[in-house]
Design a protein around this motif. Structure first.
Motif, PDB file in Angstrom:
ATOM      1  N   ALA A   1     111.290  52.170  75.749  1.00 40.19           N
ATOM      2  CA  ALA A   1     110.049  52.820  76.189  1.00 40.19           C
ATOM      3  C   ALA A   1     108.984  51.806  76.597  1.00 40.19           C
ATOM      4  O   ALA A   1     108.322  51.956  77.625  1.00 40.19           O
ATOM      5  N   SER A   2     108.820  50.752  75.802  1.00 39.94           N
ATOM      6  CA  SER A   2     107.786  49.757  76.092  1.00 39.94           C
ATOM      7  C   SER A   2     108.078  49.004  77.389  1.00 39.94           C
ATOM      8  O   SER A   2     107.169  48.666  78.148  1.00 39.94           O
ATOM      9  N   VAL A   3     109.380  48.766  77.641  1.00 36.13           N
ATOM     10  CA  VAL A   3     109.765  48.068  78.873  1.00 36.13           C
ATOM     11  C   VAL A   3     109.478  48.934  80.090  1.00 36.13           C
ATOM     12  O   VAL A   3     108.934  48.472  81.099  1.00 36.13           O
ATOM     13  N   ILE A   4     109.828  50.212  79.990  1.00 37.85           N
ATOM     14  CA  ILE A   4     109.587  51.141  81.098  1.00 37.85           C
ATOM     15  C   ILE A   4     108.096  51.261  81.373  1.00 37.85           C
ATOM     16  O   ILE A   4     107.659  51.237  82.532  1.00 37.85           O
ATOM     17  N   ARG A   5     107.304  51.370  80.307  1.00 41.05           N
ATOM     18  CA  ARG A   5     105.852  51.499  80.483  1.00 41.05           C
ATOM     19  C   ARG A   5     105.257  50.270  81.164  1.00 41.05           C
ATOM     20  O   ARG A   5     104.296  50.376  81.917  1.00 41.05           O
TER      21      ARG A   5
ATOM     22  N   ASP B   1     109.489  58.891  76.351  1.00 45.12           N
ATOM     23  CA  ASP B   1     109.491  59.228  74.928  1.00 45.12           C
ATOM     24  C   ASP B   1     109.358  57.959  74.093  1.00 45.12           C
ATOM     25  O   ASP B   1     110.046  56.969  74.331  1.00 45.12           O
ATOM     26  N   ASP B   2     108.452  58.011  73.104  1.00 44.82           N
ATOM     27  CA  ASP B   2     108.241  56.862  72.222  1.00 44.82           C
ATOM     28  C   ASP B   2     109.493  56.524  71.409  1.00 44.82           C
ATOM     29  O   ASP B   2     109.653  55.383  70.956  1.00 44.82           O
ATOM     30  N   ASN B   3     110.372  57.501  71.226  1.00 42.06           N
ATOM     31  CA  ASN B   3     111.584  57.263  70.441  1.00 42.06           C
ATOM     32  C   ASN B   3     112.647  56.510  71.233  1.00 42.06           C
ATOM     33  O   ASN B   3     113.618  56.024  70.667  1.00 42.06           O
TER      34      ASN B   3
ATOM     35  N   HIS C   1      99.430  56.545  83.611  1.00 40.48           N
ATOM     36  CA  HIS C   1      99.102  57.071  82.278  1.00 40.48           C
ATOM     37  C   HIS C   1      99.870  58.358  81.980  1.00 40.48           C
ATOM     38  O   HIS C   1     100.484  58.493  80.913  1.00 40.48           O
ATOM     39  N   PHE C   2      99.846  59.308  82.930  1.00 38.76           N
ATOM     40  CA  PHE C   2     100.504  60.587  82.683  1.00 38.76           C
ATOM     41  C   PHE C   2     102.025  60.441  82.611  1.00 38.76           C
ATOM     42  O   PHE C   2     102.680  61.133  81.826  1.00 38.76           O
ATOM     43  N   ILE C   3     102.586  59.546  83.405  1.00 36.51           N
ATOM     44  CA  ILE C   3     104.034  59.312  83.338  1.00 36.51           C
ATOM     45  C   ILE C   3     104.407  58.693  82.000  1.00 36.51           C
ATOM     46  O   ILE C   3     105.361  59.113  81.343  1.00 36.51           O
ATOM     47  N   ASN C   4     103.625  57.697  81.576  1.00 33.51           N
ATOM     48  CA  ASN C   4     103.917  57.043  80.295  1.00 33.51           C
ATOM     49  C   ASN C   4     103.716  57.990  79.122  1.00 33.51           C
ATOM     50  O   ASN C   4     104.397  57.888  78.098  1.00 33.51           O
TER      51      ASN C   4
ATOM     52  N   MET D   1      89.765  48.587  73.046  1.00 36.02           N
ATOM     53  CA  MET D   1      90.150  49.853  72.431  1.00 36.02           C
ATOM     54  C   MET D   1      91.587  49.731  71.952  1.00 36.02           C
ATOM     55  O   MET D   1      92.421  49.090  72.581  1.00 36.02           O
ATOM     56  N   GLU D   2      91.864  50.365  70.850  1.00 36.01           N
ATOM     57  CA  GLU D   2      93.208  50.305  70.280  1.00 36.01           C
ATOM     58  C   GLU D   2      94.213  50.970  71.216  1.00 36.01           C
ATOM     59  O   GLU D   2      93.941  52.021  71.804  1.00 36.01           O
ATOM     60  N   HIS D   3      95.382  50.341  71.390  1.00 35.74           N
ATOM     61  CA  HIS D   3      96.417  50.909  72.257  1.00 35.74           C
ATOM     62  C   HIS D   3      96.887  52.243  71.701  1.00 35.74           C
ATOM     63  O   HIS D   3      97.209  52.372  70.524  1.00 35.74           O
ATOM     64  N   VAL D   4      96.890  53.244  72.556  1.00 40.49           N
ATOM     65  CA  VAL D   4      97.302  54.581  72.141  1.00 40.49           C
ATOM     66  C   VAL D   4      98.416  55.053  73.058  1.00 40.49           C
ATOM     67  O   VAL D   4      98.293  54.986  74.271  1.00 40.49           O
ATOM     68  N   SER D   5      99.518  55.537  72.500  1.00 41.50           N
ATOM     69  CA  SER D   5     100.611  56.021  73.330  1.00 41.50           C
ATOM     70  C   SER D   5     101.194  57.336  72.835  1.00 41.50           C
ATOM     71  O   SER D   5     101.966  57.979  73.530  1.00 41.50           O
ATOM     72  N   ASN D   6     100.847  57.751  71.616  1.00 44.27           N
ATOM     73  CA  ASN D   6     101.398  58.995  71.085  1.00 44.27           C
ATOM     74  C   ASN D   6     100.804  60.201  71.797  1.00 44.27           C
ATOM     75  O   ASN D   6      99.634  60.216  72.160  1.00 44.27           O
ATOM     76  N   LYS D   7     101.620  61.223  71.981  1.00 40.72           N
ATOM     77  CA  LYS D   7     101.146  62.428  72.651  1.00 40.72           C
ATOM     78  C   LYS D   7     100.084  63.149  71.826  1.00 40.72           C
ATOM     79  O   LYS D   7      99.325  63.941  72.359  1.00 40.72           O
TER      80      LYS D   7
END
Length: 274
Positions: A190-194, A184-186, A176-179, A79-85
């Motif tokens: 963000a990617s390192v924290i996730r 924030d994607d901005n 998932h809920f924390i990420n 499945m395509e990676h999804v991270s946007n709210k």
């Protein structure tokens, strides 16, 4: 390996020592991991630290092979990676699907590897009573089958599976809920924290599910003819729920979870267990 399990069983051959807590008050501390390990070496030699290692390695190997086989037999669609709210529902669906697949692999591998886990636990706990009832993998298989039947290989399986399932769902959903809501994607990192969120959640949730691991391991050796699993050293539990209630009443559901700074428990009153 042996030291950690004996702490779970509650075998305390060494007296506590007086120390001070962070507030400066005197408290009793039980011997830590390294002191306990030295005691085992003094009694059994260095080989004593590796009691039950062979069946444990076989169990781990079986678990790894089984997970790989199940993954090949039931592949998970990418499945395509999804991270946007904006795509919360889609990303949550992905997490649920991945967790369900991971849960299936974990449950099957746990069932397959559990008999060797039981043998490993029993080989280790013989240290308490200086017994030699379980001296090898094949002889142990024959003895358990003769004395307890096929079900003897799966004592303690249910709390282990419950612990695995709760761990997977809590860890993955919390991450998932924390990420999704806290990172924030901005944000540039963000990617390192996730990438670390799931690891941190795993450590936290493992403490929540530790009692399931403890109860499962204790049931593996309870009432099997070994000193550490029989009265008066330990009650003969009728079920894993009985074991859980007993440990809970004694305030011992997290016994053995700490390997270094181990506070000696206060003398407890006898709690009736139905």
């Amino acid at each position: 390996l042996l030291t950690g399990f004996l702490l779970q069983v509650g075998h305390e051959p060494l007296p506590p020592t007086v120390g001070r807590n962070v507030l400066g008050r005197k408290v009793l501390y039980l011997p830590g991991f390294f002191t306990y390990a030295r005691h085992i070496v003094e009694v059994d030699g260095k080989r004593g630290l590796f009691r039950g290692l062979t069946p444990r390695l076989i169990s781990s190997t079986l678990s790894t092979i089984t997970r790989g086989s199940v993954k090949k037999a039931f592949p998970l669609e990418d499945m395509e990676h999804v991270s946007n709210k904006d795509d919360v529902k889609t990303s949550l669906r992905k997490v649920v699907k991945e967790t369900s697949h991971e849960m299936m692999m974990q449950c099957v591998s746990r069932v397959v590897s559990h008999p060797l886990h039981v043998i490993s636990m029993r080989c280790m706990v013989q240290f308490v009573g200086r017994e030699v009832k379980y001296s090898g993998v094949f002889s142990a298989i024959g003895r358990i089958f003769k004395e307890e039947g096929i079900l003897g290989f799966f004592v303690g399986l249910i709390p282990h599976i419950l612990g695995d399932v709760i761990f997977l769902w809590c860890c993955n959903l919390l991450a998932h809920f924390i990420n999704t809501y806290a990172v924030d994607d901005n944000f540039s990192q963000a990617s390192v924290i996730r990438s670390y969120t799931k690891f941190v959640m795993g450590i936290a949730v493992s403490m929540l599910t530790y009692p399931f691991l403890l109860v499962g391991d204790l049931m593996a050796v309870n009432n099997c003819g070994l000193h550490a699993g029989l009265p008066p050293y330990a009650p003969a539990f009728t079920s894993w729920i009985h074991c859980w209630r007993y440990l809970s009443a004694q305030g011992q559901l997290f016994r053995g979870s700490s390997l270094l700074f181990r506070r000696a428990p206060m003398p407890a009153a006898c709690f009736p267990i139905d």
